[in-house]
Design a protein around this motif. Structure first.
Motif, PDB file in Angstrom:
ATOM      1  N   ILE A   1       0.838  -1.195   0.000  1.00 27.64           N
ATOM      2  CA  ILE A   1       0.000   0.000   0.000  1.00 27.64           C
ATOM      3  C   ILE A   1       0.879   1.254   0.000  1.00 27.64           C
ATOM      4  O   ILE A   1       0.627   2.221  -0.735  1.00 27.64           O
ATOM      5  N   THR A   2       1.940   1.241   0.822  1.00 27.21           N
ATOM      6  CA  THR A   2       2.860   2.380   0.891  1.00 27.21           C
ATOM      7  C   THR A   2       3.532   2.622  -0.454  1.00 27.21           C
ATOM      8  O   THR A   2       3.626   3.772  -0.923  1.00 27.21           O
TER       9      THR A   2
ATOM     10  N   TYR B   1       2.487  13.416   0.915  1.00 26.86           N
ATOM     11  CA  TYR B   1       3.823  12.815   0.945  1.00 26.86           C
ATOM     12  C   TYR B   1       4.226  12.452   2.372  1.00 26.86           C
ATOM     13  O   TYR B   1       4.826  11.388   2.604  1.00 26.86           O
ATOM     14  N   PHE B   2       3.911  13.325   3.322  1.00 22.10           N
ATOM     15  CA  PHE B   2       4.231  13.026   4.719  1.00 22.10           C
ATOM     16  C   PHE B   2       3.432  11.821   5.216  1.00 22.10           C
ATOM     17  O   PHE B   2       3.939  11.011   5.993  1.00 22.10           O
ATOM     18  N   ALA B   3       2.177  11.715   4.783  1.00 25.65           N
ATOM     19  CA  ALA B   3       1.364  10.562   5.177  1.00 25.65           C
ATOM     20  C   ALA B   3       1.993   9.270   4.668  1.00 25.65           C
ATOM     21  O   ALA B   3       2.121   8.283   5.410  1.00 25.65           O
ATOM     22  N   GLY B   4       2.419   9.263   3.398  1.00 27.62           N
ATOM     23  CA  GLY B   4       3.062   8.082   2.839  1.00 27.62           C
ATOM     24  C   GLY B   4       4.372   7.751   3.527  1.00 27.62           C
ATOM     25  O   GLY B   4       4.662   6.590   3.835  1.00 27.62           O
ATOM     26  N   ALA B   5       5.189   8.790   3.789  1.00 29.37           N
ATOM     27  CA  ALA B   5       6.464   8.575   4.472  1.00 29.37           C
ATOM     28  C   ALA B   5       6.240   8.080   5.897  1.00 29.37           C
ATOM     29  O   ALA B   5       7.009   7.247   6.409  1.00 29.37           O
ATOM     30  N   GLY B   6       5.182   8.571   6.557  1.00 34.74           N
ATOM     31  CA  GLY B   6       4.870   8.104   7.914  1.00 34.74           C
ATOM     32  C   GLY B   6       4.481   6.640   7.933  1.00 34.74           C
ATOM     33  O   GLY B   6       4.917   5.884   8.813  1.00 34.74           O
ATOM     34  N   VAL B   7       3.683   6.215   6.954  1.00 38.29           N
ATOM     35  CA  VAL B   7       3.317   4.792   6.861  1.00 38.29           C
ATOM     36  C   VAL B   7       4.565   3.946   6.579  1.00 38.29           C
ATOM     37  O   VAL B   7       4.717   2.846   7.121  1.00 38.29           O
ATOM     38  N   ALA B   8       5.484   4.472   5.761  1.00 41.37           N
ATOM     39  CA  ALA B   8       6.735   3.754   5.494  1.00 41.37           C
ATOM     40  C   ALA B   8       7.540   3.576   6.782  1.00 41.37           C
ATOM     41  O   ALA B   8       8.103   2.497   7.028  1.00 41.37           O
TER      42      ALA B   8
ATOM     43  N   LEU C   1      -3.296  -4.939  -3.183  1.00 37.61           N
ATOM     44  CA  LEU C   1      -3.124  -3.859  -2.197  1.00 37.61           C
ATOM     45  C   LEU C   1      -2.231  -2.745  -2.742  1.00 37.61           C
ATOM     46  O   LEU C   1      -2.414  -1.577  -2.392  1.00 37.61           O
ATOM     47  N   PHE C   2      -1.286  -3.097  -3.609  1.00 39.01           N
ATOM     48  CA  PHE C   2      -0.508  -2.065  -4.299  1.00 39.01           C
ATOM     49  C   PHE C   2      -1.439  -1.174  -5.122  1.00 39.01           C
ATOM     50  O   PHE C   2      -1.321   0.064  -5.111  1.00 39.01           O
ATOM     51  N   GLY C   3      -2.384  -1.806  -5.841  1.00 41.21           N
ATOM     52  CA  GLY C   3      -3.353  -1.028  -6.612  1.00 41.21           C
ATOM     53  C   GLY C   3      -4.211  -0.152  -5.721  1.00 41.21           C
ATOM     54  O   GLY C   3      -4.529   0.996  -6.070  1.00 41.21           O
ATOM     55  N   LEU C   4      -4.568  -0.670  -4.546  1.00 43.91           N
ATOM     56  CA  LEU C   4      -5.339   0.118  -3.591  1.00 43.91           C
ATOM     57  C   LEU C   4      -4.552   1.350  -3.155  1.00 43.91           C
ATOM     58  O   LEU C   4      -5.097   2.465  -3.061  1.00 43.91           O
ATOM     59  N   GLY C   5      -3.263   1.159  -2.883  1.00 43.38           N
ATOM     60  CA  GLY C   5      -2.411   2.293  -2.528  1.00 43.38           C
ATOM     61  C   GLY C   5      -2.294   3.310  -3.652  1.00 43.38           C
ATOM     62  O   GLY C   5      -2.285   4.523  -3.412  1.00 43.38           O
TER      63      GLY C   5
END
Length: 405
Positions: free
Chosen positions: A21-22, A168-175, A142-146
């Protein structure tokens, strides 16, 4: 043989799903926010678009590097490194006002993808061998969902807060959260490299024998064809509908969303069909392949009919969805004893065809017209029937993939 009996397999599957997802979120954001990134760095859209070439180069470099590093570093740590590079590169491009920093950030993101893809494939293969096709379809879904979620968060942040950085911060936070989850879990490891010279020679000889097997290259050919068909169709469907139906890009753009929704649904649905034993891997692949050819030809013939294009594009996505992850699962399971180099070969081949075919389709539009060009992905799938028939004969037994975890 690698021991895959782990107490935390369901947690690990969830963690790998979060990783996909990330990757989907952060992978979709640069394209969706290209206009804003170009404005922030004071360059034209054409110049800003060169960052995708830099990212693709970084990805290929990362894949090659991971192929060497996997001999001394376990895939768990390569996965964590890839997530760190992806998160840090994404944060950099969201904050910068300098074009060279934007390019550097995209290079770092590409390197991250290069480390992530082989390590994810290796970990998934070592952990979930007995139901690999269904789990790979789930993870790729799940990649497609992301990929769908990233632009939605971007639109939310821009609309409510006029903030590019939020998504971008949301994605980096999930990472970052995913890195912590991976660090705390026990993950199957590849066998340690032999230190004895004779053992090392024997291992190298075995690897060379794997690379000489025709079955491997038939599988690589099929995975490459499916990746090229998927990327080629997704890249050009909006242009085809826009030109054929005389619509603006804004009006035609949702047809790509229909395709990617279908792609995600096809992978998640294919995973359930395999998991419940309702279809075997071979029957799922043949059904998806035939459906992809028929629906793809319908799109090419009737791209000027808006409703038909939307419905048929969603069906093309449903049919294309299970093809690449299922074929990668079959290949990885067959060559689990050499999963490191095999993963690198698969991913390099898919990246190469994914770059070549969309460009070739664009170059052929003046000569053939957009309708004939849109038939190319369907014709690619039709061509794949022959190597698929050969590989099905060569397999010792096709598993139905409906074991319980």
């Amino acid at each position: 043989m690698v021991n895959t009996t782990l107490p935390n397999r369901h947690l690990l599957l969830m963690t790998l799903g979060l990783t996909y997802i990330t990757i989907g979120m952060l992978g979709a954001l640069p394209g969706a926010s290209l206009i804003r990134l170009a404005s922030n760095t004071h360059v034209s859209l054409e110049v800003a678009g060169s960052m995708f070439t830099i990212s693709a180069f970084g990805s290929m470099l990362g894949i090659v590097l991971s192929g060497f590093l996997v001999r001394s570093i376990q895939p768990k740590y390569l996965l964590m490194l890839g997530l760190f590079l992806l998160g840090s590169g994404s944060t950099a491009i969201a904050l910068t006002s300098l074009f060279p920093v934007l390019l550097l950030g995209q290079m770092v993101i590409g390197l991250g993808f290069g480390f992530l893809d082989p390590s994810l494939n290796t970990i998934t293969t070592l952990t979930f061998q007995e139901r690999l096709a269904s789990d790979m379809n789930t993870l790729h879904g799940l990649f497609g969902l992301g990929s769908l979620l990233g632009p939605l968060i971007l639109a939310f942040g821009l609309h409510l807060f006029n903030s590019l950085e939020l998504s971008y911060f949301a994605g980096a936070g999930v990472a970052a959260i995913t890195i912590l989850l991976i660090l705390l879990q026990r993950i199957p490891e590849l066998p340690r490299q032999a230190m004895n010279v004779l053992q090392q020679r024997a291992a190298n000889s075995e690897q060379q024998n794997v690379l000489r097997q025709g079955f491997l290259w038939l599988m690589v050919l099929q995975v490459s064809i499916f990746a090229a068909a998927e990327i080629g169709f997704g890249n050009w469907i909006v242009t085809a509908v826009s030109q054929s139906a005389a619509l603006s890009l804004a009006q035609a753009a949702p047809v790509a969303t229909a395709f990617f929704l279908g792609l995600t649904a096809g992978r998640l649905g294919g995973a359930q069909l395999l998991r419940r034993g309702w279809m075997s891997e071979a029957s799922l692949l043949y059904a998806a392949l035939c459906g992809g050819v028929v629906c793809g030809i319908i799109v090419a013939m009737f791209s000027g009919q808006v409703l038909v294009s939307y419905v048929a594009s969603a069906l093309v996505g449903c049919c294309y969805g299970p093809l690449e992850p299922s074929m990668m699962a079959i290949t990885s399971r067959r060559f689990v004893h050499a999963i490191g180099p095999v993963s690198s070969i698969l991913i390099i081949s898919t990246n190469a065809t994914s770059m070549i075919v969309p460009v070739a389709m664009g170059l052929l539009i003046p000569a053939l017209g957009i309708n004939w060009v849109m038939a190319i992905p369907a014709l690619c799938c039709a061509f794949a029937v022959f190597p698929m028939a050969l590989t099905n004969r060569a397999q010792p037994g096709v598993q139905t993939d409906h074991h319980d975890g």
